[in-house]
Design an enzyme around this catalytic site. Sequence first.
Site, PDB file in Angstrom:
ATOM      1  N   LEU A 156     -32.425 -35.957   1.617  1.00 37.86           N
ATOM      2  CA  LEU A 156     -33.492 -35.042   2.114  1.00 37.86           C
ATOM      3  C   LEU A 156     -34.422 -34.649   1.033  1.00 37.86           C
ATOM      4  O   LEU A 156     -35.516 -34.414   1.186  1.00 37.86           O
ATOM      5  CB  LEU A 156     -32.692 -33.901   2.737  1.00 37.86           C
ATOM      6  CG  LEU A 156     -31.650 -34.077   3.884  1.00 37.86           C
ATOM      7  CD1 LEU A 156     -30.904 -32.924   4.506  1.00 37.86           C
ATOM      8  CD2 LEU A 156     -32.373 -34.759   5.224  1.00 37.86           C
ATOM      9  N   ASP A 197     -32.051 -33.314 -10.242  1.00 38.81           N
ATOM     10  CA  ASP A 197     -31.080 -34.305  -9.834  1.00 38.81           C
ATOM     11  C   ASP A 197     -30.114 -34.400 -10.963  1.00 38.81           C
ATOM     12  O   ASP A 197     -30.598 -34.563 -12.099  1.00 38.81           O
ATOM     13  CB  ASP A 197     -31.531 -35.332  -9.157  1.00 38.81           C
ATOM     14  CG  ASP A 197     -30.496 -35.924  -7.993  1.00 38.81           C
ATOM     15  OD1 ASP A 197     -30.940 -35.732  -6.726  1.00 38.81           O
ATOM     16  OD2 ASP A 197     -29.425 -36.352  -8.474  1.00 38.81           O
ATOM     17  N   TYR A 257     -17.025 -26.559   3.055  1.00 40.47           N
ATOM     18  CA  TYR A 257     -18.348 -27.154   3.148  1.00 40.47           C
ATOM     19  C   TYR A 257     -19.012 -26.006   4.221  1.00 40.47           C
ATOM     20  O   TYR A 257     -20.257 -25.546   3.911  1.00 40.47           O
ATOM     21  CB  TYR A 257     -18.263 -28.265   3.757  1.00 40.47           C
ATOM     22  CG  TYR A 257     -19.901 -28.772   4.029  1.00 40.47           C
ATOM     23  CD1 TYR A 257     -20.582 -29.219   2.754  1.00 40.47           C
ATOM     24  CD2 TYR A 257     -20.211 -29.134   5.419  1.00 40.47           C
ATOM     25  CE1 TYR A 257     -22.048 -29.602   3.085  1.00 40.47           C
ATOM     26  CE2 TYR A 257     -21.675 -29.791   5.523  1.00 40.47           C
ATOM     27  CZ  TYR A 257     -22.361 -29.834   4.279  1.00 40.47           C
ATOM     28  OH  TYR A 257     -23.572 -30.316   4.446  1.00 40.47           O
TER      29      TYR A 257
END
Length: 259
Positions: A17, A36, A165
Amino acid sequence: MNLQNATALVTGGASGLGEATVRQFHALGANVIIVDLNQDRGNALVDELGTSAYYCLTNVANEGDVQRAIDLAVSQFGALHIAVNCAGIAEARKTLGKVGGEYGPHSLDAFRKTIEVNLIGTFNVIRLAAFAMEKNTPNADGERGVIINTASVAAYDGQIGQAAYSASKGGIVGMTLPIARDLAKSGIRVMTIAPGLFETPLLAALPEEARLSLGQQVPFPSRLGRPAEYGLLAKAIVENPMLNGEVIRLDGAIRMGPK
């Protein structure tokens, strides 16, 4: 806010994404900082995009790392206008279950790491990016910046094994409105996207049959979401000044079952 000549920092920007968002914004004339941990993918994307793109190796949960990425944006392009939080990890483990052949409770370290990366990492970027954005000259609508976070439908429809999560993504949903209210006086909007089932590197590892089966669970369109569709929504959020303090489900009307 107009993307042309704006500067955007995208965490998790080297794949999935985040990469789709980087490509969308860059194609519309934005400067991009790709944040990243994957150096190879980050540098390869910068080489492909060419001008107006920089990569910064960053752990989003580390204050110094994130500040360096923001400083890079300001030093190279003069300001930071947009931050998109796509970095995250997935943890699939039952509260009680077998791990490594032994039955026992969910690892506390695994739970803590998921919260640290997904929730604390997102807030870390928000707070530091907002501090930089507050220094911007407001546009005609009074905007100084836009922050977009990534939650998940698991925040609402958490499945078996998704306690960590779902908790991390639910935290992102829960802090969206109060942070938007906190930053309103600074002219900074805060929005969150909650994607459903998308063609991300995580799902790409599944067999084709399994991915097709998952896609068929989506009412319409009956397929996995495409990362570019996330990028399109991020673009719309940036460009629409009335979108603030809200979570948008991007899921094809899916509601996840227990498993």
